[in-house]
Scaffold this motif. Structure first.
Motif, PDB file in Angstrom:
ATOM      1  N   TYR A 572      24.211  58.191  31.399  1.00 17.86           N
ATOM      2  CA  TYR A 572      25.308  57.284  31.735  1.00 17.86           C
ATOM      3  C   TYR A 572      26.651  57.996  31.683  1.00 17.86           C
ATOM      4  O   TYR A 572      27.522  57.776  32.527  1.00 17.86           O
ATOM      5  CB  TYR A 572      25.320  56.074  30.805  1.00 17.86           C
ATOM      6  N   TYR A 573      26.827  58.864  30.705  1.00 16.17           N
ATOM      7  CA  TYR A 573      28.078  59.611  30.582  1.00 16.17           C
ATOM      8  C   TYR A 573      28.312  60.485  31.813  1.00 16.17           C
ATOM      9  O   TYR A 573      29.434  60.575  32.333  1.00 16.17           O
ATOM     10  CB  TYR A 573      28.031  60.478  29.325  1.00 16.17           C
ATOM     11  N   MET A 574      27.255  61.110  32.320  1.00 19.03           N
ATOM     12  CA  MET A 574      27.405  62.047  33.442  1.00 19.03           C
ATOM     13  C   MET A 574      27.405  61.352  34.798  1.00 19.03           C
ATOM     14  O   MET A 574      28.056  61.818  35.730  1.00 19.03           O
ATOM     15  CB  MET A 574      26.276  63.077  33.401  1.00 19.03           C
ATOM     16  N   HIS A 575      26.674  60.234  34.923  1.00 16.79           N
ATOM     17  CA  HIS A 575      26.503  59.633  36.249  1.00 16.79           C
ATOM     18  C   HIS A 575      26.954  58.186  36.356  1.00 16.79           C
ATOM     19  O   HIS A 575      27.266  57.727  37.453  1.00 16.79           O
ATOM     20  CB  HIS A 575      25.032  59.753  36.686  1.00 16.79           C
ATOM     21  N   GLY A 576      26.951  57.433  35.248  1.00 14.77           N
ATOM     22  CA  GLY A 576      27.554  56.110  35.250  1.00 14.77           C
ATOM     23  C   GLY A 576      26.814  55.023  35.985  1.00 14.77           C
ATOM     24  O   GLY A 576      27.440  54.056  36.436  1.00 14.77           O
ATOM     25  N   TYR A 577      25.496  55.114  36.113  1.00 16.12           N
ATOM     26  CA  TYR A 577      24.751  54.029  36.741  1.00 16.12           C
ATOM     27  C   TYR A 577      24.574  52.891  35.740  1.00 16.12           C
ATOM     28  O   TYR A 577      24.130  53.094  34.617  1.00 16.12           O
ATOM     29  CB  TYR A 577      23.391  54.521  37.252  1.00 16.12           C
ATOM     30  N   GLN A 578      24.912  51.673  36.194  1.00 14.98           N
ATOM     31  CA  GLN A 578      24.895  50.523  35.296  1.00 14.98           C
ATOM     32  C   GLN A 578      23.504  50.247  34.728  1.00 14.98           C
ATOM     33  O   GLN A 578      23.369  49.716  33.617  1.00 14.98           O
ATOM     34  CB  GLN A 578      25.412  49.290  36.037  1.00 14.98           C
ATOM     35  N   GLU A 579      22.464  50.576  35.472  1.00 17.17           N
ATOM     36  CA  GLU A 579      21.104  50.267  35.017  1.00 17.17           C
ATOM     37  C   GLU A 579      20.792  50.949  33.687  1.00 17.17           C
ATOM     38  O   GLU A 579      20.100  50.377  32.836  1.00 17.17           O
ATOM     39  CB  GLU A 579      20.082  50.679  36.082  1.00 17.17           C
ATOM     40  N   HIS A 580      21.323  52.174  33.501  1.00 18.07           N
ATOM     41  CA  HIS A 580      21.030  52.886  32.262  1.00 18.07           C
ATOM     42  C   HIS A 580      21.819  52.302  31.094  1.00 18.07           C
ATOM     43  O   HIS A 580      21.319  52.216  29.965  1.00 18.07           O
ATOM     44  CB  HIS A 580      21.306  54.378  32.446  1.00 18.07           C
ATOM     45  N   LYS A 581      23.042  51.885  31.351  1.00 14.44           N
ATOM     46  CA  LYS A 581      23.810  51.187  30.320  1.00 14.44           C
ATOM     47  C   LYS A 581      23.111  49.891  29.926  1.00 14.44           C
ATOM     48  O   LYS A 581      23.019  49.551  28.736  1.00 14.44           O
ATOM     49  CB  LYS A 581      25.226  50.893  30.815  1.00 14.44           C
ATOM     50  N   ASN A 582      22.593  49.170  30.922  1.00 13.42           N
ATOM     51  CA  ASN A 582      21.992  47.873  30.643  1.00 13.42           C
ATOM     52  C   ASN A 582      20.718  47.977  29.817  1.00 13.42           C
ATOM     53  O   ASN A 582      20.357  47.022  29.119  1.00 13.42           O
ATOM     54  CB  ASN A 582      21.727  47.124  31.947  1.00 13.42           C
ATOM     55  N   LEU A 583      20.057  49.106  29.875  1.00 15.92           N
ATOM     56  CA  LEU A 583      18.882  49.278  29.015  1.00 15.92           C
ATOM     57  C   LEU A 583      19.277  49.175  27.543  1.00 15.92           C
ATOM     58  O   LEU A 583      18.624  48.478  26.759  1.00 15.92           O
ATOM     59  CB  LEU A 583      18.226  50.643  29.273  1.00 15.92           C
ATOM     60  N   LEU A 584      20.344  49.864  27.166  1.00 14.52           N
ATOM     61  CA  LEU A 584      20.780  49.813  25.775  1.00 14.52           C
ATOM     62  C   LEU A 584      21.368  48.444  25.432  1.00 14.52           C
ATOM     63  O   LEU A 584      21.065  47.880  24.378  1.00 14.52           O
ATOM     64  CB  LEU A 584      21.815  50.898  25.493  1.00 14.52           C
ATOM     65  N   LEU A 585      22.205  47.897  26.318  1.00 13.06           N
ATOM     66  CA  LEU A 585      22.819  46.606  26.019  1.00 13.06           C
ATOM     67  C   LEU A 585      21.778  45.506  25.894  1.00 13.06           C
ATOM     68  O   LEU A 585      21.889  44.631  25.015  1.00 13.06           O
ATOM     69  CB  LEU A 585      23.841  46.249  27.105  1.00 13.06           C
ATOM     70  N   ASP A 586      20.752  45.542  26.725  1.00 12.79           N
ATOM     71  CA  ASP A 586      19.691  44.537  26.609  1.00 12.79           C
ATOM     72  C   ASP A 586      18.931  44.692  25.298  1.00 12.79           C
ATOM     73  O   ASP A 586      18.548  43.699  24.670  1.00 12.79           O
ATOM     74  CB  ASP A 586      18.726  44.649  27.793  1.00 12.79           C
ATOM     75  N   ALA A 587      18.717  45.929  24.883  1.00 11.34           N
ATOM     76  CA  ALA A 587      18.030  46.161  23.608  1.00 11.34           C
ATOM     77  C   ALA A 587      18.871  45.655  22.440  1.00 11.34           C
ATOM     78  O   ALA A 587      18.348  45.047  21.498  1.00 11.34           O
ATOM     79  CB  ALA A 587      17.728  47.659  23.446  1.00 11.34           C
TER      80      ALA A 587
END
Length: 703
Positions: A572-587
């Motif tokens: 996420y830091y390097m590419h910023g795709y929301q899907e990867h952020k949402n994995l952590l936020l959903d967890a």
């Protein structure tokens, strides 16, 4: 008569005790209201600096502390010590005049020392005082030679220099630049290796029971691990001796440097970045790490004006400086700025208006800064005070996810967990982003916290060197910790957990994708699909299940441990795709749904929200610990485009719902002093901000 004499003696004794104070809380820096301007003087500016103009500028910019050169590399005063090289441009009496006139305006003066280098004249007389690499090289910058910390210059002469300055000038503090062991020439970007000076060899042999000083930095080598212990021990020994010297001269002299042992003010730096992606949260990161990891210290995070060591006369963008300064005060530091030279005839004055505005703002609203209490229920563990490399990317990526989601969190340095046991156990969630090593005592704290109800989330290679703990806390066993995930996919399979993926059944991957045996978990999610067949559209496909999973959940009696054996933060830091952020936020929402309820807002992700409880920072409140209310800091980062900084966009009709245990008596904005309409119901404050420009502080006053 005897009773009267005894009473008089008692009164005298009591007065003496009172006179022997002050207690630590009476020291001037404890107020935590610093507004520092550091004038890093090149040698030639000693010929032109003027006490009157310096003080005029400090007053104009609302500074209350000056940090200026005194000695070490060169003396900016007429030193009488033959081992202290005197700046050829030095004019006698100028430093004394600066100190005197600053004090007349109630401005504190911290003087700068740098004992990392000596002039070649001193090197020629004492080459044994200086660094020598495993290849026999010296570290040289023009005519300055890097010294060895265990040689007589640092071990003996440095104390003489500091003592001379304290005896000559009524200074308020000393700042130590570049303390400790030197292995790099940072001004040229070159690594030279472990110092092989004879004094280092001898002292290491004494420390290690006769072992030979290592020549290579290899963390897997027990000899190098012993060397790391040696460095820590010798630096702390030097710092303790310095502390004793300074405090024996004057308890009210503050010691400031980048470490935490035997210092009063921990200094950090927000520097410009030379590689993408840029990190606009550098001040929040630095201050948040330091104030939470070292709660008994004052923190001063300097905004470094220069672009780089090679480009010292070009300042960073004003909009970036504004973000740094507002983040400083929002997170519990004062203001601090470091520039080359004094403020007259400066080569890049674009930031002056920002300094004037933010420093004046801090001065006007001092009672609302500097005495904060965190409301966060989450802490991110940081890989050290100055993270770098892939662990830094993982750590920043996880931070970025929470900051953009407006979820409050603290930062705890990995090496401080054992020193903050009660604090760590009080969090409801600890996130460990690629924390690859923890001390045994820190591991025990994590285990105790888990038993007491603290949830844990670990990413990537966290605890790879401690298989027993990895299994106990997360139910995971490593089969292959380093595995290139390019071409693999993850499946967000359980839609009760992964609620942020409508219309998406496969999530691409890149970077590390660890292959772990998660049979010890209570649930496995995010099946990993094989890389398939690369090529033209006609032949692609074949992304079949591999039998591995990218997420496991281990249930404990009162908590859960979640492991993502993947570079979740880095991608996420390097590419910023929301899907990867949402994995952590959903967890996070799955195991701690209240995390997203502390601050609820329609503000865009580029508005940084920092919520703190505050106690009014006034002299009369110096010992008060109960809170007077809450303050919601809003830092507008909409002008940050990813690789440059523009003016932030004004934002309108922002709404906030803030969890609060008390109903405020009044709510107002600091920037304009105007009241903010609010309602309070069910433990939440609802308010609307008509307009946000660069910054706002919303005070919710309970009194």
């Amino acid at each position: 008569m005897k009773k009267l004499s005894a009473l008089i003696c008692l009164l005298i004794f009591t007065q003496n005790i009172v006179a022997q104070k002050p207690a630590g809380k009476d020291f001037w820096w404890k107020r935590n209201n610093l507004r520092v301007i550091q004038m890093n003087l090149p040698s030639y500016e000693a010929a032109t600096i003027n006490a009157d103009s310096i003080v005029t500028d400090l007053v104009h910019f609302s500074a209350n502390t000056l940090l200026i050169n005194a000695g070490g590399i060169m003396a900016f005063y007429p030193s009488k010590l033959d081992f202290h090289y005197i700046n050829p441009y030095m004019r006698p009496g100028v430093l004394a005049d600066i100190v005197k006139k600053c004090h007349e305006k109630d401005i504190k003066v911290i003087v700068r020392f740098d004992f990392s280098r000596v002039h070649e004249n001193i090197y020629k007389a004492h080459p044994d005082w200086c660094y020598i690499s495993p290849k026999g090289e010296r570290i040289i910058n023009t005519d300055m030679y890097v010294v060895s910390i265990n040689a007589p210059y640092v071990q003996e002469k440095a104390f003489k220099i500091i003592e001379e300055v304290i005896d000559l000038f009524p200074i308020d503090g000393i700042f130590l630049n570049m303390p400790g062991y030197q292995v790099n020439n940072p001004y040229e970007g070159k690594y030279h290796g472990i110092d092989q000076n004879d004094y280092d060899k001898k002292r290491f042999a004494e420390f290690s029971g006769g072992q030979t000083l290592p020549t290579e930095e290899n963390k897997a080598d027990p000899l190098f691990q012993k060397y790391l212990e040696f460095k820590k021990s010798t630096v702390e020994d030097w710092s303790e001796r310095l502390h004793k010297l300074v405090k024996s001269k004057n308890e009210q002299i503050a010691i400031c440097t980048y470490s935490d042992k035997f210092v009063d003010i921990i200094r950090h730096e927000s520097q410009s970045m030379t590689t993408l992606p840029y990190w606009p949260y550098t001040a929040s990161d630095n201050v948040g790490n330091a104030v939470n990891s070292f709660p008994d210290h004052i923190v001063s995070n300097a905004s470094i004006q220069q672009i780089s060591f090679q480009s010292r006369y070009n300042a960073v963008e004003p909009q970036e400086v504004q973000i740094r300064l507002y983040e400083n005060i929002a997170n519990g530091s004062g203001l601090d700025m470091s520039m080359m030279g004094d403020m007259r005839g400066y080569e890049d004055e674009r930031n002056y208006e920002v300094f004037r505005k933010v420093y004046a703002f801090h001065k006007k609203h001092e009672p609302y800064f500097g005495k904060y209490k965190s409301v966060a229920k989450i802490a991110i563990v940081a890989p050290g005070a100055w993270p770098n490399g892939e662990p830094m990317q993982e750590y920043r990526g996880v931070q970025l996810m929470l900051r953009e989601a407006h979820i409050p969190f603290d930062i705890i340095e990995d090496g401080q967990i054992a020193n903050l046991a009660d604090k760590v156990k009080a969090y409801k969630l600890l996130i460990l982003p690629e924390i690859t090593y923890l001390k045994p005592e820190s591991i025990e704290i994590l285990k105790e916290a888990s038993k007491l109800g603290t949830n844990l989330i670990a990413t990537n290679r966290t605890l790879f060197d401690n298989p027993e703990t990895l299994y106990q806390l997360f139910g995971a066993k490593i089969e292959k910790k380093d595995n290139d995930g390019a071409g693999n996919y993850l499946v967000p399979d359980n839609r009760q957990i992964f609620k942020s993926f409508p219309g998406q059944s496969m999530l691409f991957w890149k970077f590390n994708l660890g292959l772990y045996d998660l049979s010890g978990t209570d649930a496995k999610y995010l099946p990993i699909l094989a890389k398939g067949r690369p090529g033209p559209p006609e032949i692609i496909g074949g992304h079949d299940p591999t039998g591995y999973y990218a997420m496991g959940i281990k249930n404990h009696a009162k908590s859960r441990g979640i492991i993502f054996p993947v570079n979740l933060g880095r991608i996420y830091y390097m590419h910023g795709y929301q899907e990867h952020k949402n994995l952590l936020l959903d967890a996070i929402n799955y195991i701690l749904p209240e995390a997203s309820q502390t601050v609820q807002t329609n503000a865009p992700a580029r508005v940084e929200t920092i919520l703190k409880e505050f106690t009014r920072n006034t002299v009369i409140n110096k010992e008060k610990t109960s809170s007077d209310g809450m303050i919601l800091h809003l830092v507008n980062l909409t002008g940050f485009s990813g690789n440059t900084y523009f003016e932030p966009l004004p934002l309108y009709k922002l709404t906030f719902r803030v969890r609060s245990e008390k109903q405020p008596k009044k709510v107002f904005g600091l920037t304009n002093g105007q009241p903010v309409k609010f309602t309070y119901k069910g433990g939440f404050i609802d308010l609307e901000i008509p307009k946000l420009e660069g910054f706002e502080g919303i005070v919710m006053d309970w009194n």
